[in-house]
Write a protein that holds these residues in place. Sequence first.
Motif, PDB file in Angstrom:
ATOM      1  N   LEU A  22       0.627  -1.350   0.102  1.00 47.45           N
ATOM      2  CA  LEU A  22      -0.211   0.448  -0.336  1.00 47.45           C
ATOM      3  C   LEU A  22       0.803   1.231   0.168  1.00 47.45           C
ATOM      4  O   LEU A  22       2.207   1.311   0.770  1.00 47.45           O
ATOM      5  CB  LEU A  22      -0.776   0.092   1.084  1.00 47.45           C
ATOM      6  N   PRO A  23       0.397   2.129  -0.944  1.00 45.67           N
ATOM      7  CA  PRO A  23       1.810   3.494  -0.682  1.00 45.67           C
ATOM      8  C   PRO A  23       1.562   3.886   0.535  1.00 45.67           C
ATOM      9  O   PRO A  23       0.627   3.561   1.800  1.00 45.67           O
ATOM     10  CB  PRO A  23       0.544   4.621  -1.042  1.00 45.67           C
ATOM     11  N   ASN A  24       2.617   4.803   1.084  1.00 46.06           N
ATOM     12  CA  ASN A  24       3.765   4.781   1.992  1.00 46.06           C
ATOM     13  C   ASN A  24       2.691   4.023   3.312  1.00 46.06           C
ATOM     14  O   ASN A  24       3.200   4.350   4.413  1.00 46.06           O
ATOM     15  CB  ASN A  24       2.662   6.351   2.805  1.00 46.06           C
ATOM     16  N   THR A  25       3.704   2.443   3.420  1.00 46.98           N
ATOM     17  CA  THR A  25       3.793   1.415   3.647  1.00 46.98           C
ATOM     18  C   THR A  25       5.073   0.924   3.314  1.00 46.98           C
ATOM     19  O   THR A  25       5.739   1.021   2.014  1.00 46.98           O
ATOM     20  CB  THR A  25       2.563   0.954   4.157  1.00 46.98           C
ATOM     21  N   GLY A  26       5.582  -0.457   4.184  1.00 46.05           N
ATOM     22  CA  GLY A  26       6.695  -1.253   3.852  1.00 46.05           C
ATOM     23  C   GLY A  26       6.148  -2.883   4.474  1.00 46.05           C
ATOM     24  O   GLY A  26       5.040  -2.452   4.758  1.00 46.05           O
ATOM     25  N   VAL A  27       6.906  -3.486   3.637  1.00 45.16           N
ATOM     26  CA  VAL A  27       6.839  -4.697   3.768  1.00 45.16           C
ATOM     27  C   VAL A  27       8.344  -5.664   4.386  1.00 45.16           C
ATOM     28  O   VAL A  27       9.352  -4.849   3.432  1.00 45.16           O
ATOM     29  CB  VAL A  27       5.837  -5.411   2.668  1.00 45.16           C
ATOM     30  N   ALA A  28       8.615  -7.076   4.578  1.00 41.73           N
ATOM     31  CA  ALA A  28       9.434  -7.434   4.771  1.00 41.73           C
ATOM     32  C   ALA A  28       9.542  -8.668   3.714  1.00 41.73           C
ATOM     33  O   ALA A  28       9.091  -8.650   3.476  1.00 41.73           O
ATOM     34  CB  ALA A  28       9.467  -7.954   6.452  1.00 41.73           C
ATOM     35  N   ALA A  29      10.860  -8.474   3.318  1.00 43.44           N
ATOM     36  CA  ALA A  29      11.292 -10.008   2.732  1.00 43.44           C
ATOM     37  C   ALA A  29      12.341 -10.131   3.490  1.00 43.44           C
ATOM     38  O   ALA A  29      13.392  -9.406   3.634  1.00 43.44           O
ATOM     39  CB  ALA A  29      11.378  -9.316   1.358  1.00 43.44           C
ATOM     40  N   LEU A  30      12.998 -11.076   2.458  1.00 39.48           N
ATOM     41  CA  LEU A  30      14.162 -12.437   2.644  1.00 39.48           C
ATOM     42  C   LEU A  30      15.105 -12.372   1.475  1.00 39.48           C
ATOM     43  O   LEU A  30      14.324 -13.075   0.705  1.00 39.48           O
ATOM     44  CB  LEU A  30      13.933 -13.652   3.497  1.00 39.48           C
ATOM     45  N   VAL A  31      15.724 -11.521   1.296  1.00 32.79           N
ATOM     46  CA  VAL A  31      16.933 -11.554   0.339  1.00 32.79           C
ATOM     47  C   VAL A  31      17.775 -11.864  -0.150  1.00 32.79           C
ATOM     48  O   VAL A  31      18.728 -11.566   0.784  1.00 32.79           O
ATOM     49  CB  VAL A  31      16.870 -10.023  -0.548  1.00 32.79           C
ATOM     50  N   ASP A  32      18.450 -13.179  -0.332  1.00 28.93           N
ATOM     51  CA  ASP A  32      19.587 -13.775  -0.246  1.00 28.93           C
ATOM     52  C   ASP A  32      19.766 -14.120   1.411  1.00 28.93           C
ATOM     53  O   ASP A  32      21.511 -13.665   1.839  1.00 28.93           O
ATOM     54  CB  ASP A  32      20.802 -12.492  -0.932  1.00 28.93           C
TER      55      ASP A  32
END
Length: 107
Positions: A13-23
Amino acid sequence: MNFTSICAVDDILPNTGVAALVDGRHVAVFRVGSDRFHAIDNIDPRSGASVLSRGLVGNLGDRIVVASPLYKNHFDLNTGECLEAPEQSVRAHAVQVQDGRVLVALN
């Protein structure tokens, strides 16, 4: 650069964040407005918790920042710099959008 697909653009959503696992690295990916994306490390350096993706997105002057939900330190989304304590800065990562997907490459 080796880009990893994180999610669909519309999953953030605009003006929010998400967490991800990258390498194997915890990354926070933010959508600012409708079409700008940023990625920084997700680990709050003061607490060691993976929480920056849940912080509040805003601006301080001309800098786009996220406020850590734990200690309220502000991190510049372009550079990863911690405005209150530069020694606690995090890494910023490259982001691109391709075919409606958000991709991140570690820096």
